[in-house]
Design a protein around this motif. Structure first.
Motif, PDB file in Angstrom:
ATOM      1  N   ILE A 171      -3.602  27.236   9.238  1.00 17.09           N
ATOM      2  CA  ILE A 171      -5.044  27.482   9.070  1.00 17.09           C
ATOM      3  C   ILE A 171      -5.460  27.241   7.622  1.00 17.09           C
ATOM      4  O   ILE A 171      -6.508  26.631   7.345  1.00 17.09           O
ATOM      5  N   LYS A 172      -4.658  27.699   6.677  1.00 15.46           N
ATOM      6  CA  LYS A 172      -4.989  27.473   5.261  1.00 15.46           C
ATOM      7  C   LYS A 172      -5.016  25.990   4.929  1.00 15.46           C
ATOM      8  O   LYS A 172      -5.891  25.526   4.179  1.00 15.46           O
ATOM      9  N   ALA A 173      -4.052  25.238   5.497  1.00 12.60           N
ATOM     10  CA  ALA A 173      -4.026  23.796   5.242  1.00 12.60           C
ATOM     11  C   ALA A 173      -5.283  23.129   5.778  1.00 12.60           C
ATOM     12  O   ALA A 173      -5.867  22.248   5.126  1.00 12.60           O
ATOM     13  N   GLN A 174      -5.733  23.552   6.965  1.00  7.93           N
ATOM     14  CA  GLN A 174      -6.958  22.981   7.524  1.00  7.93           C
ATOM     15  C   GLN A 174      -8.181  23.402   6.713  1.00  7.93           C
ATOM     16  O   GLN A 174      -9.119  22.611   6.535  1.00  7.93           O
ATOM     17  N   THR A 175      -8.155  24.630   6.222  1.00  5.96           N
ATOM     18  CA  THR A 175      -9.276  25.104   5.402  1.00  5.96           C
ATOM     19  C   THR A 175      -9.419  24.283   4.130  1.00  5.96           C
ATOM     20  O   THR A 175     -10.540  24.021   3.653  1.00  5.96           O
ATOM     21  N   LEU A 176      -8.278  23.841   3.589  1.00  2.02           N
ATOM     22  CA  LEU A 176      -8.286  23.025   2.377  1.00  2.02           C
ATOM     23  C   LEU A 176      -8.578  21.556   2.662  1.00  2.02           C
ATOM     24  O   LEU A 176      -8.564  20.733   1.743  1.00  2.02           O
ATOM     25  N   GLY A 177      -8.832  21.243   3.923  1.00  2.00           N
ATOM     26  CA  GLY A 177      -9.244  19.895   4.280  1.00  2.00           C
ATOM     27  C   GLY A 177      -8.135  18.982   4.756  1.00  2.00           C
ATOM     28  O   GLY A 177      -8.352  17.768   4.906  1.00  2.00           O
ATOM     29  N   ALA A 178      -6.948  19.509   5.000  1.00  2.00           N
ATOM     30  CA  ALA A 178      -5.832  18.675   5.447  1.00  2.00           C
ATOM     31  C   ALA A 178      -6.025  18.260   6.900  1.00  2.00           C
ATOM     32  O   ALA A 178      -6.403  19.073   7.750  1.00  2.00           O
TER      33      ALA A 178
END
Length: 273
Positions: A171-178
């Protein structure tokens, strides 16, 4: 508390001694029983003397065969390692691609997970006749047997490793735009790569088993072919060195995979220290 045996650890020299002790015990027992059998029957073939085994090793490893002109041990080793290497390479690639996809992407998991689960329950040796019928008696059927034998295990094991990655990290990776590809390359692969190498290490034993079985049934060369060729003559002076050589090869492959893990995943060593 310090006097309890569970709290005592051997030093390097002591660990080496205790590690070598079982091997020395087996060798001593072999020498004793071989001497006893040969004293009773000098032509006994079940437990040949070390001198007989040494003469056979020299003949197989350093003398060209009169019929084929090849040095049998090295020709058989090359054939077997080629088949095994191809089977392990294809299985590892399948395990990596399908395992990551199954563990990370819900649609892939829904489509492949039941199929792989069923495939992993099929005894590989049971489909060996089918492979010989479909792919013939050449190299392809032997490689496919290794792939069928270990690829489903690698896929399932790696998929479970991917699913075990904390959801918060994804989820954090997606939040950072990954995107999905960036998550795979920067998060999933560094996490599961060491586990993949460990799974391949655990698969070495079954892979050798499938290879030797296939070579014993239909082959013109290879380590398994040679063992089953001479068994009818009770040629233990050939069988024992070949078994020891296969064991040494498997040990070296295991050591190389562990070294690769240490080389490409140095954070494991730091985490363990």
């Amino acid at each position: 508390m310090g006097r309890r045996i569970i709290n005592r650890h051997p030093g390097k020299g002591s660990a080496l001694f205790w590690g070598a002790l079982p091997f020395l015990a087996v060798l001593a027992l072999y020498v004793i029983f071989s001497a006893l059998r040969l004293a009773e029957n000098p032509n006994d073939k079940l437990l040949p003397a070390f001198s007989t085994i040494a003469d056979t090793i020299i003949r197989l490893a350093f003398t060209a065969d009169s019929r084929s002109g090849q040095i049998l041990l090295w020709a058989d080793t090359l054939s077997s390692l080629t088949r095994l290497g191809l089977g392990l390479l294809v299985s590892t690639l399948l395990g990596l691609l399908l395992g990551v996809g199954t563990g990370l992407i819900p649609y892939v998991r829904a489509g492949l997970s039941p199929f792989v689960a069923v495939l992993s329950l099929i005894p590989p040796m049971a489909v060996l006749p089918i492979l010989f019928i479909v792919f013939g008696l050449d190299e392809l059927s032997k490689v496919v047997l290794i792939v069928i034998g270990i690829a489903p295990f690698l896929v399932r094991d790696l998929a479970m490793r991917v699913e075990a990655i904390p959801t918060e990290l994804v989820i954090k990776a997606q939040t950072l735009g990954a995107g999905t590809w960036q998550i795979i390359v920067r998060l999933v692969l560094p996490t599961v790569w060491p586990k993949l190498l460990d799974s391949v290490r655990l698969s070495l034993g079954p892979a050798w088993l499938f290879l030797i079985s296939a070579e014993a049934i239909a082959a013109q060369d290879g380590l398994g072919y040679r063992i089953f060729l001479v068994r009818r003559y009770l040629a233990m002076d050939v069988i024992l060195p070949y078994v020891a050589w296969i064991t040494l090869l498997a040990f070296c492959m295991d050591w190389l995979l562990r070294a690769a893990n240490r080389r490409f995943c140095p954070w494991l060593e730091r985490g363990a220290s």
